[in-house]
Design an enzyme around this catalytic site. Structure first.
Site, PDB file in Angstrom:
ATOM      1  N   LYS C  87       0.831  -1.216   0.000  1.00 13.94           N
ATOM      2  CA  LYS C  87       0.000   0.000   0.000  1.00 13.94           C
ATOM      3  C   LYS C  87       0.865   1.266   0.000  1.00 13.94           C
ATOM      4  O   LYS C  87       0.460   2.306  -0.529  1.00 13.94           O
ATOM      5  CB  LYS C  87      -0.906   0.006   1.227  1.00 13.94           C
ATOM      6  CG  LYS C  87      -1.872  -1.181   1.296  1.00 13.94           C
ATOM      7  CD  LYS C  87      -3.058  -0.985   0.379  1.00 13.94           C
ATOM      8  CE  LYS C  87      -3.935  -2.230   0.301  1.00 13.94           C
ATOM      9  NZ  LYS C  87      -4.919  -2.168  -0.777  1.00 13.94           N
ATOM     10  N   GLU C 109     -10.564   5.814   2.183  1.00 16.07           N
ATOM     11  CA  GLU C 109     -11.393   4.755   2.741  1.00 16.07           C
ATOM     12  C   GLU C 109     -10.465   3.634   3.137  1.00 16.07           C
ATOM     13  O   GLU C 109      -9.378   3.494   2.579  1.00 16.07           O
ATOM     14  CB  GLU C 109     -12.399   4.254   1.694  1.00 16.07           C
ATOM     15  CG  GLU C 109     -11.858   3.173   0.750  1.00 16.07           C
ATOM     16  CD  GLU C 109     -10.723   3.638  -0.164  1.00 16.07           C
ATOM     17  OE1 GLU C 109     -10.602   4.856  -0.387  1.00 16.07           O
ATOM     18  OE2 GLU C 109      -9.942   2.770  -0.638  1.00 16.07           O
ATOM     19  N   SER C 378       2.328  -9.517  -0.531  1.00 12.21           N
ATOM     20  CA  SER C 378       1.916  -8.110  -0.515  1.00 12.21           C
ATOM     21  C   SER C 378       2.027  -7.458   0.853  1.00 12.21           C
ATOM     22  O   SER C 378       2.150  -6.247   0.948  1.00 12.21           O
ATOM     23  CB  SER C 378       0.483  -7.992  -1.040  1.00 12.21           C
ATOM     24  OG  SER C 378      -0.385  -8.830  -0.307  1.00 12.21           O
TER      25      SER C 378
HETATM   26  C1  LIG Z   1      -1.434  -6.964   2.520  1.00 12.63           C
HETATM   27  C2  LIG Z   1      -2.509  -6.734   1.534  1.00 12.63           C
HETATM   28  N1  LIG Z   1      -2.500  -7.414   0.401  1.00 12.63           N
HETATM   29  C3  LIG Z   1      -3.452  -7.241  -0.520  1.00 12.63           C
HETATM   30  C4  LIG Z   1      -4.504  -6.379  -0.318  1.00 12.63           C
HETATM   31  C5  LIG Z   1      -5.562  -6.285  -1.373  1.00 12.63           C
HETATM   32  O1  LIG Z   1      -5.525  -5.092  -2.075  1.00 12.63           O
HETATM   33  P1  LIG Z   1      -5.076  -5.041  -3.594  1.00 12.63           P
HETATM   34  O2  LIG Z   1      -5.810  -6.116  -4.316  1.00 12.63           O
HETATM   35  O3  LIG Z   1      -5.434  -3.671  -4.015  1.00 12.63           O
HETATM   36  O4  LIG Z   1      -3.625  -5.288  -3.656  1.00 12.63           O
HETATM   37  C6  LIG Z   1      -4.561  -5.621   0.850  1.00 12.63           C
HETATM   38  C7  LIG Z   1      -5.655  -4.663   1.123  1.00 12.63           C
HETATM   39  O5  LIG Z   1      -5.793  -4.125   2.184  1.00 12.63           O
HETATM   40  C8  LIG Z   1      -3.534  -5.805   1.801  1.00 12.63           C
HETATM   41  O6  LIG Z   1      -3.528  -5.122   2.951  1.00 12.63           O
END
Ligand SMILES: Cc1ncc(COP(=O)(O)O)c(C=O)c1O
Ligand SMILES: Cc1ncc(COP(=O)(O)O)c(C=O)c1O
Lengths: 264, 424, 424, 264
Positions: C87, C109, C378
């Site tokens: 993020k 949000e 992520s």
């Molecule tokens: C660690 C993590 N991975 C993935 C996501 C999913 O979001 P996005 O599909 O936009 O990567 C989030 C959303 O809060 C997240 O915190």
């Protein structure tokens, strides 16, 4: 006054012809546990029973080489704020009251270090204490301490263990005078011949390098363990088991244990 | 900094039970060989980079600099290491050494749990068995870390002796090692313990200071004027300071935990103000908080990682030599510094690291805008939510916990209410 | 990936209330200029590196690779970013854009709270006012994140309308923006929303895939054979996949939240199995989970960051074109994958990221040892302790919470028991 | 049948000579709130009172352009699972029952989009619905929709706001036919002359570009706000305030509000 090793040899000799197993008893008591008074009374009682060697542990907040029972007792004892100077005086009194036995002071380095190692040796000598056991003082760092001991006629007592490399073991053993404290972690149950053999090998290796009396401690709690030492060592050290008996049933239980072991 | 045979002046050495002699020698020898083996150094650097994400950045703090109107403030971001603290640098190093020695198991002590987690992480990655000793009080206070250690496959043993904190955990780890030295390595988490641990841990942590040197040159073309690090056992401070020891003009400031007050038991100040005395315990000579009989004393800090009773022999020696300046920060200063960093720079510091911040913030305004200070942000602070929420008296946090508890699977609640311990 | 005037095939666009037209245009224009301004790109890269610690490493997982006996497994370590998730890449980018536009305030949000924290961090660092909308249910479930947002100086507004989750927070943020567009920027956290947000967020996240390209070449001299990313809004997936769109031989796998089952409301599968339908809502055209009347539906996932009702128009388009393969992982698969990574590699994954792990683990054994897969990690998982402890039914965690609560300052307990909200 | 703007103009004319303020009333009701039946009863009641324009909002789960009162009501209405087809039929019935008024269907894009925009226009036309308001359908994307509306004789009603750039405002206004929906976020209190002036300026700018009737909504809740519109706009839209009154005291309270505003 005879040296510590002379004392031990003489008593060993005498035991050959007694009812008891031919091993000296070295019993361990923590100064200040459960109180200073109670610990002194217990020491006195042991000496009255003819215990040859009394190992008194000055308690320390961080006794890293001890097991849980002794650790807990040390922590309790520390809460009673034991004072080194008073301890030495009180042990001196005991020694004077029981000239047939010898008192060894054991303790971790820091309380001795704070007291002053040279001062400790001097005061211990003045009180007639026969030897000092400091498990976390390596021989390599003990030059001054050993000179002080020699000067004042107190025996520094070194430890060897089954993990001590051969060369180092030989060197330590060669330098042992009053006695050598042989730790055996492997334990001896009396049942397992292999373990008994290992202990025998360990002790005979040590014996090759020294004439000093050998004291052996490995959590002795049954007579068969003591019997296994006969002819291989001079002194059976009873530490944790004695403390556990004492915790469970006071002085009487402690004495009963020693009797069952055949060393009083 | 190379020791003189394990000694730094009068401090250091190896004061351990005879049974550990061989293992200690083995570690010493393995380390001496490894540090000179390019293959080992390469593997180390690879894990530092590919597993822990090094180099960590040097972050300029424009808002803080403006706020104090003095020196330019930079943070060394050890919080961005894998596991969230500098502890990772060391456990990677020792972990690789364990593999090299062919041992299969590691033992570690932990106070706050940071070193425990770092050890459990590396043990998992290197396929080592892992046993962590932790004071029973710390287990209770820092349970989230215990949870992760266990999830990582480590065995966490609560130590119920003594003060039931870090010191006792350390004793217990040493006892374990005494019985398990054949296949186990004692993975000490800070630059304390018997030789070669202080030197080895500092060696692994010195990557911090080396990077700061390079980054300072790259980012502002000079060395920093002053360095700040908190001092628990001393490993992050050694890591930052040691690569600068040849530069006397770079002032090094170590910050201890001032806690709640100056009475024994209320703080963990061993060096500043001469509150500690020389001693020899837990395997080494250094300065310890102790009474006149040489009994080690209880300590306090809002930061669980700083309430150690002793201190690195390296730090003790350098402080004695005047090669670094020791100071301290109180619990309250620390919460304030933490809050200020949050608000001004959007970085959540560990409470340990906030000690270094607090001292630096006190002094930044007295320096000139041409001067630059680097504060070691040894760890991140999200782990500290339980402490910080209590310190700022947040009213909603307990509310959240209560409603979470209400939804927790019922049978487990009963089991744990009855104090029956783990279900898994 | 450049949009065709805000569109990706039939998806994307800008379907917003007329009042937001000007702000939307302004963002579009500012972004178009910024992305072509070397000074902006340089500032962006500097903050990425010096504040967030980029590049994040590519970690080879030897134990996992051996465990599955198939493809060589690599992780892209977005968990090592400042704030613990990818993020940060986006909020840094948009934060700098806000400064460029001369606005003073950001609105965001958040669902799980990750984007909220990231936004609050960057707002603090850039000196921006910050208001975070968060569903009241999420506030209650994810309070630790709320706590940090507030400590960072952000105003967190619990949204009590509708399902009281992410979707409602998004609606409310749009409403705020409608009234505050003059001085506020709506800092969207994923590659959704009206144009140019999907493109802009993907642009900022594409640093992930660009680094993976370089690191793959450097570490194993080839591109990966397969890429895995979880898909909530789609930003981390876009970030990883887009720089590889010209390479058809690099298979891209997006993983959705399978939740508890296939019934509407039990999952958040929008693309795989055609469970979602085309729709236009919340500012853009895409695939949404909705009923036959076009009402958006509730979703579920064990990972709070994956239970979004819509999906990035970019992902929807690429999936439709067969340029990426969509699959999903159930809550249970996810907990298992999380545990396996913990034990095998000493890395604590976010439950969101564990979806990507779960899918990759399912397939790794079917690939050859010459093949290489990269899984986007992520985010890190320590934030998930409340969920994971419950999922593995840990018995001591509630015990810890109870004893913590007993020691919490008394007056506050009472205040919060009475539901009186914040004391500070 | 007259077009929507012809209808509005004719009624405006008529109002000039009535007791009422010379502004048409456009009242807002959410289909399905609190139930489908109750909402239809409420619409019927309003039409009986002579309301000229009935704006019926088909509820959506995510009404991003609405304020809290309407949002809450929409969510409640969605729970009643409103069906688009039935809604259109029922509105058609109302339109047939009250030929003196006009019904406008308002809603967010997605439910219409799922129904099919072309089909929606056809069916709305078939039911006599005069206009369609879709706040999240930008004019740029509405090519087909506008052609459908033209083909079937339904008015697409566009919105402008104070934030709409001048050029865009001019363009939208020029294309307005049935009426132009002028949102004023700034609100008009009647007290603040500045704000009143801003509204006047806003409306006169719009007027420069179109002859279409102007409907103004900005949270009207007092008569003085309506009065301020006289001469500047054609239609006063009463939305949230009406819903709040209805929530507080049902149909009677709603009618009382309208009466107090001078528009029934
Ligand atoms: C660690 C993590 N991975 C993935 C996501 C999913 O979001 P996005 O599909 O936009 O990567 C989030 C959303 O809060 C997240 O915190
Ligand atoms: C974040 C952090 N900083 C500092 C310390 C103190 O240790 P040291 O002085 O060895 O760096 C700890 C110990 O746990 C820690 O977790």
């Amino acid at each position: 006054m005879p040296t510590l090793s002379e004392f031990i040899r003489a008593r060993s000799q005498a035991l050959q012809t007694s009812e008891r197993l031919p091993l000296l008893a070295m019993t361990h008591v923590i100064y200040g546990y459960p109180t200073v008074e109670a610990s002194l009374a217990w020491m006195r009682r042991l000496l009255e029973q003819g215990i040859e060697l009394l190992e008194v542990q000055f308690p320390f907040s961080d006794p890293v080489a001890d097991g849980p029972t002794i650790v807990a007792a040390c922590h309790r004892a520390v809460e009673n704020q034991p004072q080194m100077q008073l301890c030495l005086q009180q042990l001196g009194q005991l020694q004077r009251d029981f000239p047939q036995s010898r008192i060894l002071l054991m303790g971790y380095l820091n309380p001795f270090y704070r007291y002053g190692l040279t001062r400790l040796v001097q005061d211990a000598a003045a009180q007639g204490i026969a030897g000092l056991i400091i498990p976390d003082l390596p021989m390599e760092r003990a030059g001054q301490f050993r000179r002080d001991c020699t000067d004042h006629g107190v025996e520094p007592i070194w430890l060897v263990t089954p993990a001590t490399p051969a060369e180092r073991l030989a060197s330590i053993a060669r330098q042992a005078t009053g006695m050598l404290y042989c730790v055996s972690r492997s334990g001896v149950t009396g049942q397992k011949d292999g373990a008994q053999q290992a202990l025998a090998d360990y002790l005979s290796t040590i014996r090759q390098h020294t004439d000093a009396p050998l004291a052996v401690g490995f959590g002795i709690r049954r007579r068969v363990q003591v019997e296994a030492l006969v002819g291989q060592a001079d002194i059976a050290i009873v530490g944790s088991a004695l403390l556990e008996a004492y915790n469970a049933g006071g002085q009487e239980a402690g004495l009963a244990l020693l009797a069952s072991l055949g060393i009083i | 900094m190379m020791s003189d045979n394990g000694y730094y002046g009068q401090y250091g050495g190896s004061y351990i039970p005879e049974i550990l002699y061989t293992s200690q020698q083995q570690v010493q020898q393995a380390f001496d060989e490894a540090r000179n083996d390019p293959a080992f150094i390469q593997a180390l650097e690879q894990q530092w980079q590919q597993y822990s994400g090094r180099p960590t950045p040097l972050t300029f703090c424009a808002n803080l600099t403006e706020h104090f109107g003095g020196a330019q403030i930079y943070l060394k971001r050890e919080d961005l290491n894998h596991s969230g603290a500098h502890k990772m640098n060391n456990v990677i190093g020792q972990g690789l050494l364990v593999k090299r020695m062919g041992k299969k198991r590691v033992i570690a002590e932990t106070g706050a749990g940071q070193h425990g987690i770092a050890t459990a992480l590396v043990a998992a990655r290197l396929g080592l068995e892992c046993t962590i000793y932790m004071g029973a009080k710390d287990v209770a206070r820092q349970y989230p870390n215990v949870f992760w250690m266990r999830q990582l496959g480590a065995t966490v043993i609560p130590v119920t002796t003594g003060s039931q904190t870090l010191r006792d955990a350390l004793d217990e780890a040493l006892r374990d090692w005494s019985g398990s030295y054949a296949d186990s390595h004692y993975l000490i988490g800070t630059s304390c313990g018997c030789a070669p641990f202080p030197e080895m841990v500092s060696f692994f942590q010195s990557v911090i200071g080396r990077e700061v040197r390079q980054q300072s040159q790259a980012q502002f073309g000079a060395l920093p004027d002053r360095l700040y690090a908190c001092v628990g056992g001393g490993s992050n401070a050694c890591g930052l300071f040691l690569p600068f020891m040849d530069e006397a003009q770079v002032e090094k400031v170590g910050v201890e935990a001032g806690g709640k007050g100056m009475a024994l038991g209320e703080h963990s100040i061993r060096l500043s103000h001469d509150l500690g005395q020389p001693g020899i315990a837990q395997g080494f000579a250094s300065i310890f908080l102790q009474d006149n009989q040489g009994q080690l004393q209880e300590t306090h800090s809002i930061a669980a990682g700083l309430d150690y009773v002793g201190v690195s022999p390296i730090i003790a020696h350098l402080a004695e030599q005047g090669q670094l300046r020791m100071t301290y920060a109180s619990d309250q200063d620390v919460v304030d510094a933490c809050t200020l960093l949050l608000r001004k720079e959007g970085i959540i510091p560990a409470l340990e690291s906030s000690h270094a911040l607090a001292a630096a913030f006190r002094e930044a305004g007295t320096l000139s805008p041409q001067q630059r200070i680097v504060i070691n942000l040894s760890g991140r602070g999200d782990k500290d939510i339980f402490n910080v929420a209590r310190a700022v008296q947040d009213a909603e946090f307990p509310q959240f916990l209560r409603s979470y508890l209400r939804e927790y699977p019922d049978n487990l609640q009963l089991a744990s209410d009855a104090g029956q311990g783990r279900a898994v």
